[in-house]
Design a protein around this motif. Sequence first.
Motif, mmCIF file in Angstrom:
data_model
loop_
_atom_site.group_PDB
_atom_site.id
_atom_site.type_symbol
_atom_site.label_atom_id
_atom_site.label_comp_id
_atom_site.label_asym_id
_atom_site.label_seq_id
_atom_site.Cartn_x
_atom_site.Cartn_y
_atom_site.Cartn_z
ATOM 1 N N THR A 101 0.810 -1.209 0.000
ATOM 2 C CA THR A 101 0.000 0.000 0.000
ATOM 3 C C THR A 101 0.848 1.265 0.000
ATOM 4 O O THR A 101 1.878 1.328 0.671
ATOM 5 C CB THR A 101 -0.931 0.031 1.228
ATOM 6 N N PRO A 102 0.418 2.266 -0.742
ATOM 7 C CA PRO A 102 1.047 3.575 -0.622
ATOM 8 C C PRO A 102 0.482 4.308 0.590
ATOM 9 O O PRO A 102 -0.543 3.897 1.156
ATOM 10 C CB PRO A 102 0.637 4.280 -1.916
ATOM 11 N N MET A 103 1.147 5.347 0.989
ATOM 12 C CA MET A 103 0.627 6.256 2.010
ATOM 13 C C MET A 103 -0.131 7.371 1.297
ATOM 14 O O MET A 103 0.422 8.076 0.463
ATOM 15 C CB MET A 103 1.773 6.855 2.846
ATOM 16 N N TYR A 104 -1.414 7.490 1.607
ATOM 17 C CA TYR A 104 -2.233 8.577 1.065
ATOM 18 C C TYR A 104 -2.640 9.490 2.214
ATOM 19 O O TYR A 104 -3.293 9.045 3.170
ATOM 20 C CB TYR A 104 -3.498 8.024 0.387
ATOM 21 N N ASN A 105 -2.254 10.748 2.123
ATOM 22 C CA ASN A 105 -2.624 11.714 3.167
ATOM 23 C C ASN A 105 -2.268 11.201 4.564
ATOM 24 O O ASN A 105 -3.030 11.347 5.512
ATOM 25 C CB ASN A 105 -4.119 12.051 3.083
ATOM 26 N N TYR A 106 -1.094 10.581 4.634
ATOM 27 C CA TYR A 106 -0.488 10.104 5.881
ATOM 28 C C TYR A 106 -1.182 8.881 6.482
ATOM 29 O O TYR A 106 -0.915 8.518 7.623
ATOM 30 C CB TYR A 106 -0.379 11.240 6.920
ATOM 31 N N GLY A 107 -2.050 8.246 5.723
ATOM 32 C CA GLY A 107 -2.711 7.048 6.208
ATOM 33 C C GLY A 107 -2.928 6.059 5.087
ATOM 34 O O GLY A 107 -2.337 6.171 4.006
ATOM 35 N N MET A 108 -3.790 5.079 5.324
ATOM 36 C CA MET A 108 -4.047 4.065 4.301
ATOM 37 C C MET A 108 -5.097 4.557 3.316
ATOM 38 O O MET A 108 -5.957 5.388 3.664
ATOM 39 C CB MET A 108 -4.482 2.753 4.943
ATOM 40 N N THR A 145 1.513 -14.631 9.229
ATOM 41 C CA THR A 145 2.584 -13.646 9.087
ATOM 42 C C THR A 145 2.120 -12.538 8.154
ATOM 43 O O THR A 145 1.562 -12.823 7.094
ATOM 44 C CB THR A 145 3.855 -14.293 8.509
ATOM 45 N N LEU A 146 2.349 -11.303 8.556
ATOM 46 C CA LEU A 146 2.031 -10.158 7.705
ATOM 47 C C LEU A 146 3.307 -9.589 7.114
ATOM 48 O O LEU A 146 4.269 -9.302 7.841
ATOM 49 C CB LEU A 146 1.312 -9.071 8.509
ATOM 50 N N VAL A 147 3.303 -9.410 5.801
ATOM 51 C CA VAL A 147 4.373 -8.702 5.111
ATOM 52 C C VAL A 147 3.772 -7.400 4.607
ATOM 53 O O VAL A 147 2.909 -7.397 3.725
ATOM 54 C CB VAL A 147 4.938 -9.531 3.942
ATOM 55 N N LEU A 148 4.194 -6.298 5.186
ATOM 56 C CA LEU A 148 3.663 -4.975 4.860
ATOM 57 C C LEU A 148 4.673 -4.219 4.010
ATOM 58 O O LEU A 148 5.788 -3.942 4.459
ATOM 59 C CB LEU A 148 3.356 -4.205 6.143
ATOM 60 N N LEU A 149 4.278 -3.901 2.784
ATOM 61 C CA LEU A 149 5.156 -3.214 1.832
ATOM 62 C C LEU A 149 4.544 -1.862 1.516
ATOM 63 O O LEU A 149 3.433 -1.780 0.995
ATOM 64 C CB LEU A 149 5.300 -4.058 0.563
ATOM 65 N N THR A 150 5.263 -0.799 1.847
ATOM 66 C CA THR A 150 4.691 0.545 1.721
ATOM 67 C C THR A 150 5.568 1.458 0.879
ATOM 68 O O THR A 150 6.770 1.234 0.729
ATOM 69 C CB THR A 150 4.491 1.188 3.104
ATOM 70 N N LEU A 169 -0.169 5.216 8.782
ATOM 71 C CA LEU A 169 -0.308 4.077 7.883
ATOM 72 C C LEU A 169 0.146 2.790 8.572
ATOM 73 O O LEU A 169 -0.675 1.960 8.969
ATOM 74 C CB LEU A 169 0.483 4.304 6.600
ATOM 75 N N ALA A 170 1.443 2.611 8.720
ATOM 76 C CA ALA A 170 1.969 1.373 9.292
ATOM 77 C C ALA A 170 1.484 1.124 10.719
ATOM 78 O O ALA A 170 1.090 -0.005 11.046
ATOM 79 C CB ALA A 170 3.490 1.368 9.221
ATOM 80 N N PRO A 171 1.484 2.124 11.619
ATOM 81 C CA PRO A 171 0.988 1.851 12.971
ATOM 82 C C PRO A 171 -0.470 1.395 12.992
ATOM 83 O O PRO A 171 -0.837 0.517 13.781
ATOM 84 C CB PRO A 171 1.159 3.200 13.685
ATOM 85 N N HIS A 172 -1.298 1.968 12.127
ATOM 86 C CA HIS A 172 -2.703 1.569 12.052
ATOM 87 C C HIS A 172 -2.811 0.111 11.611
ATOM 88 O O HIS A 172 -3.547 -0.692 12.204
ATOM 89 C CB HIS A 172 -3.440 2.493 11.081
#
Length: 219
Positions: A101-108, A145-150, A169-172
Amino acid sequence: MTQILQIDASIRKRENDNPNHDSISKRLAHSFVKTLKENTSIESYIYRDVGANPPPFTDQDWLGAVFTPKEKRTDAQNKKLAISDKLIDELKRADIVVIATPMYNYGMPAQLKAWFDQIVRVNETFSFDLARGDFPLAPILSGKTLVLLTSCGEFGFEPGGIRESMNHLAPHIRTLSKYLGCEQVYEVASEYQEFADLRHQNSLDGAFAKTRELALHLA
């Protein structure tokens, strides 16, 4: 045997006529999954591009259906929950959940939030019991397992970074990940996209290298 669920959230395509418009997060996910497939047996692979095909937003009728016991739901309520049921089934089958996911407006992106809202659901992915006191929610699923790619246009969103407080984004996603049943979370981030300079290229190259290393580690 590994079972993968990949969720792409960017509104961009992975490949475009103009490479400058390619989705970085989708490219990172493609690199990770490709390397994983080359190095381990994949029992099943489910792909969802919620950026291009977002789940519907939840509404009051959806909520009413969720809180109606299964045996008492009407046909209309079952139909209302059909997409949610399918998305939850896909999640339950996965060992590794890849969220790109990209960061949009500092969130998801709203599309990714809609996916989470469809699957973080009482009696399906979490239980609710007031006997637990101030923390009545507990995850039902486990062992994933979560793989989070931002990707993001700016930089410094990591712990201790100059924009740490702006990272929603990531903390949420990490907070929600326990309701996906994810007990391990790995994150790879590409930064500096809006600057389009050497820092961005170095960050991007580093992110691709980390995704390949992570895939080999999980294979």
